[in-house]
Design a protein around this motif. Structure first.
Motif, short mmCIF file in Angstrom:
data_model
loop_
_atom_site.label_atom_id
_atom_site.label_comp_id
_atom_site.label_asym_id
_atom_site.label_seq_id
_atom_site.Cartn_x
_atom_site.Cartn_y
_atom_site.Cartn_z
N HIS A 84 33.60 35.40 34.17
CA HIS A 84 32.79 35.04 35.32
C HIS A 84 33.70 34.60 36.46
O HIS A 84 34.83 34.13 36.22
CB HIS A 84 31.82 33.92 34.96
N VAL A 85 33.24 34.75 37.67
CA VAL A 85 34.09 34.50 38.83
C VAL A 85 34.35 33.00 38.96
O VAL A 85 33.45 32.22 39.32
CB VAL A 85 33.43 35.04 40.12
N GLU A 86 35.56 32.63 38.62
CA GLU A 86 36.03 31.25 38.73
C GLU A 86 37.46 31.27 39.24
O GLU A 86 38.22 32.20 38.94
CB GLU A 86 35.97 30.54 37.37
N PRO A 87 37.86 30.24 40.00
CA PRO A 87 39.24 30.21 40.51
C PRO A 87 40.25 29.94 39.40
O PRO A 87 39.88 29.51 38.30
CB PRO A 87 39.20 29.07 41.54
N ASN A 88 41.53 30.23 39.71
CA ASN A 88 42.66 29.94 38.82
C ASN A 88 42.70 30.80 37.57
O ASN A 88 43.34 30.44 36.58
CB ASN A 88 42.68 28.45 38.42
N LEU A 89 42.00 31.95 37.60
CA LEU A 89 42.12 32.92 36.52
C LEU A 89 42.98 34.06 37.05
O LEU A 89 42.51 34.94 37.78
CB LEU A 89 40.74 33.43 36.10
N LEU A 90 44.27 34.05 36.71
CA LEU A 90 45.22 34.96 37.32
C LEU A 90 45.60 36.09 36.36
O LEU A 90 45.71 35.91 35.15
CB LEU A 90 46.48 34.20 37.74
N ALA A 91 45.79 37.27 36.94
CA ALA A 91 46.23 38.43 36.17
C ALA A 91 47.75 38.41 35.99
O ALA A 91 48.27 38.95 35.02
CB ALA A 91 45.81 39.71 36.87
N ALA A 92 48.43 37.79 36.94
CA ALA A 92 49.88 37.61 36.92
C ALA A 92 50.17 36.47 37.90
O ALA A 92 49.29 36.09 38.69
CB ALA A 92 50.58 38.91 37.34
N PRO A 93 51.34 35.89 37.84
CA PRO A 93 51.61 34.79 38.77
C PRO A 93 51.34 35.17 40.23
O PRO A 93 51.89 36.14 40.75
CB PRO A 93 53.11 34.51 38.53
N GLY A 94 50.42 34.44 40.87
CA GLY A 94 50.10 34.65 42.27
C GLY A 94 49.17 35.81 42.53
O GLY A 94 48.90 36.13 43.70
N ILE A 95 48.64 36.46 41.49
CA ILE A 95 47.78 37.64 41.68
C ILE A 95 46.43 37.42 40.99
O ILE A 95 46.37 37.09 39.80
CB ILE A 95 48.43 38.92 41.11
N VAL A 96 45.36 37.59 41.75
CA VAL A 96 44.01 37.50 41.19
C VAL A 96 43.34 38.87 41.35
O VAL A 96 43.50 39.53 42.38
CB VAL A 96 43.17 36.41 41.90
N ILE A 97 42.64 39.29 40.30
CA ILE A 97 41.94 40.58 40.33
C ILE A 97 40.43 40.32 40.30
O ILE A 97 39.91 39.71 39.36
CB ILE A 97 42.35 41.47 39.14
N TYR A 98 39.77 40.82 41.32
CA TYR A 98 38.32 40.64 41.46
C TYR A 98 37.64 42.00 41.32
O TYR A 98 37.94 42.94 42.07
CB TYR A 98 38.02 40.03 42.83
N ARG A 99 36.75 42.13 40.33
CA ARG A 99 36.03 43.39 40.10
C ARG A 99 34.61 43.28 40.65
O ARG A 99 33.87 42.34 40.33
CB ARG A 99 35.99 43.72 38.61
N PHE A 100 34.22 44.29 41.43
CA PHE A 100 32.88 44.36 42.02
C PHE A 100 32.19 45.60 41.45
O PHE A 100 32.63 46.73 41.69
CB PHE A 100 33.00 44.47 43.55
N GLU A 101 31.10 45.41 40.67
CA GLU A 101 30.53 46.50 39.88
C GLU A 101 29.24 47.07 40.49
O GLU A 101 28.21 47.17 39.82
CB GLU A 101 30.29 46.02 38.45
N ALA A 102 29.29 47.45 41.75
CA ALA A 102 28.13 48.09 42.40
C ALA A 102 28.60 48.65 43.74
O ALA A 102 29.69 48.31 44.22
CB ALA A 102 26.99 47.10 42.61
N ASP A 103 27.78 49.52 44.32
CA ASP A 103 28.08 49.97 45.67
C ASP A 103 28.06 48.78 46.61
O ASP A 103 27.28 47.83 46.44
CB ASP A 103 27.05 51.01 46.13
N LEU A 104 28.89 48.83 47.62
CA LEU A 104 28.99 47.74 48.58
C LEU A 104 28.14 48.10 49.80
O LEU A 104 28.41 49.09 50.49
CB LEU A 104 30.46 47.55 48.98
N PHE A 105 27.07 47.32 50.03
CA PHE A 105 26.19 47.62 51.15
C PHE A 105 25.72 46.32 51.78
O PHE A 105 26.05 45.23 51.31
CB PHE A 105 25.02 48.51 50.72
N TYR A 106 24.96 46.45 52.86
CA TYR A 106 24.65 45.31 53.71
C TYR A 106 24.07 44.11 52.97
O TYR A 106 24.30 42.96 53.34
CB TYR A 106 23.70 45.73 54.83
N ALA A 107 23.32 44.33 51.88
CA ALA A 107 22.65 43.23 51.20
C ALA A 107 23.57 42.42 50.30
O ALA A 107 23.26 41.28 49.98
CB ALA A 107 21.45 43.75 50.40
N ASN A 108 24.68 43.00 49.85
CA ASN A 108 25.53 42.25 48.92
C ASN A 108 26.93 41.97 49.47
O ASN A 108 27.77 41.42 48.77
CB ASN A 108 25.64 42.96 47.56
#
Length: 578
Positions: free
Chosen positions: A443-467
């Protein structure tokens, strides 16, 4: 699944007779038997629908004569039965009574006008290839809509079962009216209704393939003639015109045009959704390829023929299509067989139909309404998807407490809201590498890093005006609430296949914001179409910034692990496309 040999049907490429050719002589006997079965079960049913639509009994027979032939010639589905349908019949009765009295000459003319208007709408839909509109009425909304129609239909026939005049507007008031007058019930009519219900239900449970409705109709006609039901206070159908339907030009007065268009639009939506869903289901079952847009032409022709022969809207019928399939019918030869039987009835057997007790049709229609109440479907929705159960319940409630036209509008609107809600309340994740080297979503929470200084955020839907608001909010949350220094924000856009204008502008603004904070931004595994959109919006091509599109998360980490984003200040116009 039927054997692949059934795909031979698709060797025929003519726009006509797709449901009939290529002809298979070995299938002919089964198609004829299926057609006879449909006639036996369908004739009483379509006569019952005239009680729902408020039109003369003979108009029900007209719906399975020339409209059936028109779809057989011009439609693509090899099994879809196009005839009278309870949902569209209920729409007619629920909307046109505001401009004409139910059963009046003006009302009957309007039902044909609506059929012609629907035909025109279907032609327009075919020209613009709008078969996809069927997808905008969700299964859950359709379950709720048809359940509401079932309640309305069944409640409307209770008075007829007891030999009482129908009173009250809407199912609730009709139920109250029957309850208040139950002591005034006509006992011979009530006993006859119970007998008919017993025959139909008994046949269905004990001998499922027996035509219970037809047995009840024939038995009641014989009894009516022998015992003179009309003389004992049991209402009968009365004269049923024989012969072929006359050609009829539907009238239209400007004062009625708004109501006609609204009614036709409601019918159009139901026809598109229900016919396409039914045709697709049986094409899949029989290992055949459907064609929604070709079927639309057949539906348009069927409704045009219905209009010019003085009957009402026709629709793809799931129940009648199941009758054909269950009886072994695999081509429209079965439907043409049914049309021949109906023709014989119109030419030689309408006089006996005049002796049929009205209560018989009330019983048949009552059971149709009960069958439409999809308790199993509603229970399954409640168990598996409670939010869609609410959609179905609301659609049913609008039909029951308002009317059918608003019910279908509510079903469409609720379907679109459910889709938008699903797209808005999408799943987003932050990825970290597990002990085995695989990527683990959180779940989206801070301080969960994929590597030092790098955070990966996954967005699982089309990106449109409502989201886009949520997208920006969560990315900034990861940045603002981080207790360790960040260098890169990597957007895993694997699931994004479209970015609209609002979303593109939002990406530009977010990029500028991260630029000012000295953070780099990169994107992973963007499909070709979205890559083009991103480059068009220049979301990843701000001057001076090191931004790349990587094919995989691993590739992004390998490239950025030891790389610090260059120091830059966002240009004044960095959030503007160039």
């Amino acid at each position: 699944m039927k054997p692949a040999a059934s795909t031979r049907a698709h060797l025929h490429h003519s726009p006509f007779l797709q449901g009939l050719l290529p002809f298979n002589s070995s299938q002919l006997p089964r198609d004829i038997i299926a057609g006879l079965t449909l006639a036996a079960l369908g004739i009483p049913e379509v006569m019952g629908y005239t009680k729902i639509s408020g039109t003369p009994t003979v108009t029900g027979l007209y719906t399975i004569l020339l409209p059936l032939v028109a779809f057989a010639v011009l439609g693509a589905s090899r099994q879809l039965v196009v005839a009278a349908d309870s949902a569209t019949a209920a729409i007619l009765a629920g909307t046109l009574t505001t401009v004409a009295a139910l059963g009046s000459k003006e009302y009957i003319g309007l039902t044909s006008t609506v059929a012609l208007t629907v035909a025109v709408m279907l032609v327009i839909a075919r020209i613009f290839r709008l078969g996809f509109l069927a997808d905008f009425l969700s299964r859950s909304a359709l379950i709720g809509f048809l359940t509401g129609v079932g309640v309305q239909v069944a409640a409307g026939e209770l008075a007829g079962l007891l030999g009482l005049a129908k009173q009250g507007h809407g199912p609730v008031m009709q139920l109250v009216s029957v309850a208040q007058r139950v002591a005034e019930a006509n006992y011979p009519t009530t006993l006859l209704s119970l007998a008919v219900l017993a025959v139909i239900i008994g046949c269905k449970r004990l001998v499922p393939h027996a035509p219970g409705a037809l047995i009840a109709v024939i038995g009641s006609i014989v009894a009516s003639g022998v015992f003179k039901f009309a003389a004992h206070g049991i209402a009968v159908t009365g004269e049923v015109p024989g012969g072929l339907p006359s050609l009829f030009v539907p009238p239209l007065h400007m004062s009625e045009i708004n109501q006609v268009l609204a009614t036709a639009a409601s019918c159009f939506i139901v026809i598109i959704a229900q016919s396409a869903a039914t045709a697709r289901a049986y094409a899949t079952r029989n290992n055949e390829r459907g064609d929604d847009n070709a079927d639309i032409i057949g539906l348009a022709a069927a409704n045009a023929v219905a209009a010019f022969t003085g009957t009402f809207v026709v629709n793809g019928s799931p129940t009648k299509t199941e009758i054909i399939d269950d009886a072994g019918g695999r081509t429209q030869v079965a439907h043409l067989t049914t049309a021949v039987i109906v023709l014989l009835v119109l030419l030689f057997l309408t006089r006996p139909l005049s002796l049929m007790p009205a209560a018989v049709l009330s019983a048949i229609v009552f059971l149709i309404g009960v069958k439409l109440i999809d308790v199993k479907g509603m229970a399954e929705l409640f168990r598996m998807q409670k939010d869609e159960f609410v959609v179905a319940l609301l659609a049913a409630g609008v039909v029951v407490f308002a009317d059918v036209m608003h019910g279908i509008l509510a079903a469409v609107v609720l379907s679109l809201i459910a889709h938008a809600r699903h797209s808005y309340r999408l799943r987003t994740r932050v990825l970290t590498r597990g002990p085995t080297g695989h990527w683990i979503p959180h779940h989206v929470e801070p301080n969960l890093l994929a590597a030092p200084g790098i955070v990966i955020y996954r967005f699982e839907a089309d990106l449109f005006y409502a989201n886009t608001g949520r997208f920006t909010e969560e990315v900034l949350k990861l940045v603002n609430e981080a207790s360790v220094p960040l260098r890169w924000v990597v957007i895993d856009a694997t699931e994004i296949s479209n970015i609209d204008y609002t979303a593109g502008k939002t990406l530009l603004q977010l990029g500028a914001e991260l630029d000012q904070r000295g953070l780099g931004i990169a994107v992973v595994a963007v499909p070709a179409g979205v890559r083009h959109e991103l480059e068009r919006y220049r979301a990843l091509r701000v001057s001076g910034a090191h931004r790349e599109i990587f094919e995989t998360v691993d590739a992004a980490i390998d490239a950025l692990r030891d790389l610090s984003p260059p120091a830059w200040a966002a240009a004044p116009d960095a959030d503007q496309p160039r």
